[in-house]
Design a protein around this motif. Structure first.
Motif, PDB file in Angstrom:
ATOM      1  N   ALA A   1      20.288   4.297  -2.170  1.00  0.00           N
ATOM      2  CA  ALA A   1      21.571   3.679  -2.508  1.00  0.00           C
ATOM      3  C   ALA A   1      21.821   3.744  -4.012  1.00  0.00           C
ATOM      4  O   ALA A   1      22.936   4.046  -4.461  1.00  0.00           O
ATOM      5  CB  ALA A   1      21.602   2.226  -2.026  1.00  0.00           C
ATOM      6  N   PHE A   2      20.786   3.489  -4.822  1.00  0.00           N
ATOM      7  CA  PHE A   2      20.939   3.490  -6.270  1.00  0.00           C
ATOM      8  C   PHE A   2      20.848   4.900  -6.866  1.00  0.00           C
ATOM      9  O   PHE A   2      21.372   5.147  -7.948  1.00  0.00           O
ATOM     10  CB  PHE A   2      19.873   2.599  -6.918  1.00  0.00           C
ATOM     11  CG  PHE A   2      20.163   1.130  -6.782  1.00  0.00           C
ATOM     12  CD1 PHE A   2      21.044   0.495  -7.638  1.00  0.00           C
ATOM     13  CD2 PHE A   2      19.563   0.378  -5.792  1.00  0.00           C
ATOM     14  CE1 PHE A   2      21.324  -0.849  -7.517  1.00  0.00           C
ATOM     15  CE2 PHE A   2      19.830  -0.981  -5.658  1.00  0.00           C
ATOM     16  CZ  PHE A   2      20.717  -1.594  -6.523  1.00  0.00           C
TER      17      PHE A   2
ATOM     18  N   LEU B   1      14.222  14.067 -10.603  1.00  0.00           N
ATOM     19  CA  LEU B   1      14.473  12.898  -9.761  1.00  0.00           C
ATOM     20  C   LEU B   1      14.550  13.288  -8.290  1.00  0.00           C
ATOM     21  O   LEU B   1      14.107  12.542  -7.416  1.00  0.00           O
ATOM     22  CB  LEU B   1      15.765  12.210 -10.197  1.00  0.00           C
ATOM     23  CG  LEU B   1      16.117  10.901  -9.488  1.00  0.00           C
ATOM     24  CD1 LEU B   1      15.003   9.884  -9.647  1.00  0.00           C
ATOM     25  CD2 LEU B   1      17.427  10.344 -10.015  1.00  0.00           C
ATOM     26  N   ILE B   2      15.092  14.476  -8.021  1.00  0.00           N
ATOM     27  CA  ILE B   2      15.129  14.974  -6.648  1.00  0.00           C
ATOM     28  C   ILE B   2      13.721  15.155  -6.110  1.00  0.00           C
ATOM     29  O   ILE B   2      13.402  14.776  -4.985  1.00  0.00           O
ATOM     30  CB  ILE B   2      15.901  16.296  -6.589  1.00  0.00           C
ATOM     31  CG1 ILE B   2      17.375  16.038  -6.859  1.00  0.00           C
ATOM     32  CG2 ILE B   2      15.756  16.954  -5.225  1.00  0.00           C
ATOM     33  CD1 ILE B   2      18.003  15.054  -5.923  1.00  0.00           C
ATOM     34  N   VAL B   3      12.860  15.750  -6.923  1.00  0.00           N
ATOM     35  CA  VAL B   3      11.467  15.943  -6.521  1.00  0.00           C
ATOM     36  C   VAL B   3      10.813  14.594  -6.248  1.00  0.00           C
ATOM     37  O   VAL B   3      10.091  14.424  -5.256  1.00  0.00           O
ATOM     38  CB  VAL B   3      10.697  16.716  -7.605  1.00  0.00           C
ATOM     39  CG1 VAL B   3       9.208  16.778  -7.277  1.00  0.00           C
ATOM     40  CG2 VAL B   3      11.259  18.128  -7.753  1.00  0.00           C
ATOM     41  N   PHE B   4      11.068  13.630  -7.120  1.00  0.00           N
ATOM     42  CA  PHE B   4      10.489  12.290  -6.948  1.00  0.00           C
ATOM     43  C   PHE B   4      10.954  11.675  -5.632  1.00  0.00           C
ATOM     44  O   PHE B   4      10.146  11.125  -4.870  1.00  0.00           O
ATOM     45  CB  PHE B   4      10.880  11.403  -8.123  1.00  0.00           C
ATOM     46  CG  PHE B   4      10.290  10.017  -8.070  1.00  0.00           C
ATOM     47  CD1 PHE B   4       9.067   9.747  -8.657  1.00  0.00           C
ATOM     48  CD2 PHE B   4      10.960   8.982  -7.423  1.00  0.00           C
ATOM     49  CE1 PHE B   4       8.510   8.474  -8.598  1.00  0.00           C
ATOM     50  CE2 PHE B   4      10.418   7.713  -7.360  1.00  0.00           C
ATOM     51  CZ  PHE B   4       9.190   7.461  -7.944  1.00  0.00           C
ATOM     52  N   LEU B   5      12.243  11.765  -5.342  1.00  0.00           N
ATOM     53  CA  LEU B   5      12.782  11.165  -4.114  1.00  0.00           C
ATOM     54  C   LEU B   5      12.232  11.854  -2.877  1.00  0.00           C
ATOM     55  O   LEU B   5      11.854  11.191  -1.901  1.00  0.00           O
ATOM     56  CB  LEU B   5      14.309  11.243  -4.127  1.00  0.00           C
ATOM     57  CG  LEU B   5      15.034  10.359  -5.137  1.00  0.00           C
ATOM     58  CD1 LEU B   5      16.522  10.647  -5.110  1.00  0.00           C
ATOM     59  CD2 LEU B   5      14.775   8.888  -4.871  1.00  0.00           C
TER      60      LEU B   5
ATOM     61  N   ASN C   1       0.830  -1.206   0.000  1.00  0.00           N
ATOM     62  CA  ASN C   1       0.000   0.000   0.000  1.00  0.00           C
ATOM     63  C   ASN C   1       0.867   1.259   0.000  1.00  0.00           C
ATOM     64  O   ASN C   1       0.596   2.219  -0.734  1.00  0.00           O
ATOM     65  CB  ASN C   1      -0.929   0.009   1.216  1.00  0.00           C
ATOM     66  CG  ASN C   1      -1.984  -1.064   1.160  1.00  0.00           C
ATOM     67  OD1 ASN C   1      -2.332  -1.547   0.086  1.00  0.00           O
ATOM     68  ND2 ASN C   1      -2.492  -1.460   2.312  1.00  0.00           N
ATOM     69  N   SER C   2       1.905   1.259   0.815  1.00  0.00           N
ATOM     70  CA  SER C   2       2.791   2.426   0.890  1.00  0.00           C
ATOM     71  C   SER C   2       3.549   2.632  -0.417  1.00  0.00           C
ATOM     72  O   SER C   2       3.743   3.773  -0.861  1.00  0.00           O
ATOM     73  CB  SER C   2       3.775   2.276   2.045  1.00  0.00           C
ATOM     74  OG  SER C   2       3.122   2.370   3.293  1.00  0.00           O
ATOM     75  N   ILE C   3       3.989   1.543  -1.039  1.00  0.00           N
ATOM     76  CA  ILE C   3       4.707   1.660  -2.310  1.00  0.00           C
ATOM     77  C   ILE C   3       3.797   2.237  -3.391  1.00  0.00           C
ATOM     78  O   ILE C   3       4.196   3.135  -4.162  1.00  0.00           O
ATOM     79  CB  ILE C   3       5.267   0.292  -2.746  1.00  0.00           C
ATOM     80  CG1 ILE C   3       6.406  -0.134  -1.821  1.00  0.00           C
ATOM     81  CG2 ILE C   3       5.741   0.338  -4.193  1.00  0.00           C
ATOM     82  CD1 ILE C   3       6.956  -1.509  -2.123  1.00  0.00           C
ATOM     83  N   ILE C   4       2.558   1.759  -3.452  1.00  0.00           N
ATOM     84  CA  ILE C   4       1.617   2.250  -4.468  1.00  0.00           C
ATOM     85  C   ILE C   4       1.305   3.721  -4.240  1.00  0.00           C
ATOM     86  O   ILE C   4       1.349   4.544  -5.173  1.00  0.00           O
ATOM     87  CB  ILE C   4       0.333   1.404  -4.443  1.00  0.00           C
ATOM     88  CG1 ILE C   4       0.624  -0.018  -4.913  1.00  0.00           C
ATOM     89  CG2 ILE C   4      -0.745   2.050  -5.317  1.00  0.00           C
ATOM     90  CD1 ILE C   4      -0.548  -0.968  -4.770  1.00  0.00           C
ATOM     91  N   ILE C   5       0.987   4.073  -2.999  1.00  0.00           N
ATOM     92  CA  ILE C   5       0.619   5.459  -2.695  1.00  0.00           C
ATOM     93  C   ILE C   5       1.803   6.396  -2.899  1.00  0.00           C
ATOM     94  O   ILE C   5       1.679   7.458  -3.529  1.00  0.00           O
ATOM     95  CB  ILE C   5       0.084   5.558  -1.260  1.00  0.00           C
ATOM     96  CG1 ILE C   5      -1.244   4.807  -1.133  1.00  0.00           C
ATOM     97  CG2 ILE C   5      -0.101   7.013  -0.843  1.00  0.00           C
ATOM     98  CD1 ILE C   5      -1.751   4.678   0.294  1.00  0.00           C
ATOM     99  N   ALA C   6       2.968   6.008  -2.379  1.00  0.00           N
ATOM    100  CA  ALA C   6       4.149   6.860  -2.526  1.00  0.00           C
ATOM    101  C   ALA C   6       4.575   6.964  -3.984  1.00  0.00           C
ATOM    102  O   ALA C   6       4.984   8.044  -4.437  1.00  0.00           O
ATOM    103  CB  ALA C   6       5.299   6.306  -1.681  1.00  0.00           C
ATOM    104  N   GLY C   7       4.473   5.881  -4.728  1.00  0.00           N
ATOM    105  CA  GLY C   7       4.838   5.919  -6.145  1.00  0.00           C
ATOM    106  C   GLY C   7       3.917   6.815  -6.950  1.00  0.00           C
ATOM    107  O   GLY C   7       4.368   7.614  -7.780  1.00  0.00           O
TER     108      GLY C   7
ATOM    109  N   LEU D   1      13.748  -0.691   4.385  1.00  0.00           N
ATOM    110  CA  LEU D   1      14.562  -1.204   3.290  1.00  0.00           C
ATOM    111  C   LEU D   1      14.256  -0.552   1.947  1.00  0.00           C
ATOM    112  O   LEU D   1      15.186  -0.244   1.184  1.00  0.00           O
ATOM    113  CB  LEU D   1      14.404  -2.728   3.196  1.00  0.00           C
ATOM    114  CG  LEU D   1      14.934  -3.526   4.390  1.00  0.00           C
ATOM    115  CD1 LEU D   1      14.723  -5.019   4.168  1.00  0.00           C
ATOM    116  CD2 LEU D   1      16.411  -3.231   4.619  1.00  0.00           C
ATOM    117  N   PRO D   2      12.978  -0.333   1.566  1.00  0.00           N
ATOM    118  CA  PRO D   2      12.734   0.312   0.266  1.00  0.00           C
ATOM    119  C   PRO D   2      13.413   1.670   0.127  1.00  0.00           C
ATOM    120  O   PRO D   2      14.007   1.963  -0.922  1.00  0.00           O
ATOM    121  CB  PRO D   2      11.200   0.441   0.229  1.00  0.00           C
ATOM    122  CG  PRO D   2      10.712  -0.678   1.081  1.00  0.00           C
ATOM    123  CD  PRO D   2      11.721  -0.783   2.184  1.00  0.00           C
ATOM    124  N   LEU D   3      13.351   2.495   1.159  1.00  0.00           N
ATOM    125  CA  LEU D   3      14.002   3.804   1.086  1.00  0.00           C
ATOM    126  C   LEU D   3      15.518   3.662   1.008  1.00  0.00           C
ATOM    127  O   LEU D   3      16.180   4.404   0.272  1.00  0.00           O
ATOM    128  CB  LEU D   3      13.620   4.646   2.298  1.00  0.00           C
ATOM    129  CG  LEU D   3      12.196   5.206   2.320  1.00  0.00           C
ATOM    130  CD1 LEU D   3      11.990   6.057   3.567  1.00  0.00           C
ATOM    131  CD2 LEU D   3      11.911   6.030   1.084  1.00  0.00           C
TER     132      LEU D   3
END
Length: 284
Positions: A267-268, A196-200, A73-79, A260-262
């Motif tokens: 890291a990448f 990309l900064i805005v996205f992060l 849920n967090s990945i979908i909403i944050a994405g 871990l996702p963050l």
């Protein structure tokens, strides 16, 4: 050639300070890792090396809590929030940077002034709007507002667009490129590090957002919670005052897993993160 003693001492002091500060910042994470491996009665003993290592905590937590649902849920909403706010803020910022129209400065100043409003001021109006639209109990309010951009991100992207040579866009206009084509084919690809900064930034903010899910999802199913709301639910569930047995080791495992996702993203994307921070301060 041997370095002067004063220079050597300075380097040693610098490294000692850097290592010391690194240990201070890493201590909470090390404590979290240690606590996640401890049995129930030893979670808060502040030892970085557990007396008893319980690897089963990482297996049992998936049975105790709907952790996979919270993470998804967090990945979908944050994405969604990060993608939409990046695109919308970029288009608005390009409009402020490229177009010359009466009242542009006044509108931009009003946009910046909106950054001074505390979140508590707009909390109730936003809630009433989403209630009127019928989206209470869903995750739409957590990413829907990003369709209209963000004042801070618009300012950030505008600074980058102002650094681009205007002749580049004028030449494209002579060749018949549309205004939207200027943004899609020239401006946005060149501003990709800044985007990309805005996205992060937005992904991190949405991932850690607790107030929004607490307001719009707290009366729904537990499986629909996000990570921060789920962790708060777990703290209440295992609290002895709420009838729990103090199994906070599962809360520690869940807290470690959801970071871990963050960690993977940063890291990448570290190279682009630094590049974007440096470039967004430029102004032509």
């Amino acid at each position: 050639m041997t370095a002067p003693p004063r220079k050597v001492i300075g380097q040693v002091v610098r490294w000692v300070l850097m290592i010391g500060f690194a240990c201070v910042f890493l201590y909470p994470f090390a404590w979290l890792v240690a606590a996640s491996l401890k049995p129930r009665g030893e979670v808060f003993d502040n030892k970085l090396i557990p007396d008893t290592v319980v690897w089963g905590n990482y297996v049992q937590v998936w049975q105790e809590l709907p952790l996979i649902n919270w993470v998804l849920n967090s990945i979908i909403i944050a994405g969604l929030a990060a993608t939409l706010v990046t695109l919308s803020s970029s288009m608005i910022a390009f409009g402020f940077a490229y177009f010359r129209f009466p009242g542009r400065t006044v509108l931009f100043r009003l946009l910046l002034a909106s950054m001074m409003l505390p979140g508590a001021v707009t909390l109730i109006p936003n809630y009433l709007i989403w209630k009127y639209l019928g989206f209470l109990g869903s995750n739409v309010p957590l990413w829907g507002a990003t369709l209209f951009g963000s004042a801070f991100y618009i300012f950030l992207m505008r600074q980058f667009y102002l650094s681009l040579p205007r002749d580049l866009f004028e030449a494209a206009r002579v060749d018949g490129c549309s205004y939207f084509g200027l943004f899609r084919r020239i401006a946005f690809p060149l501003a990709l590090p800044s985007a990309l900064i805005v996205f992060l930034f937005e992904f991190q903010a949405s991932w850690q957002n607790f107030t929004g899910p607490l307001i719009y999802l707290n009366f729904g199913r537990i499986e629909d919670f996000t990570v921060p709301l789920g962790i708060a639910y777990a703290m209440t569930k295992y609290s002895p005052t709420a009838g729990g047995h103090g199994d906070y080791q599962f809360v520690m495992v869940a807290s470690l897993v959801v970071t871990l996702p963050l960690l993977i993203i940063f890291a990448f994307a570290q190279k682009y993160f630094i590049q974007g921070i440096a470039s967004t301060g430029l102004k032509g």
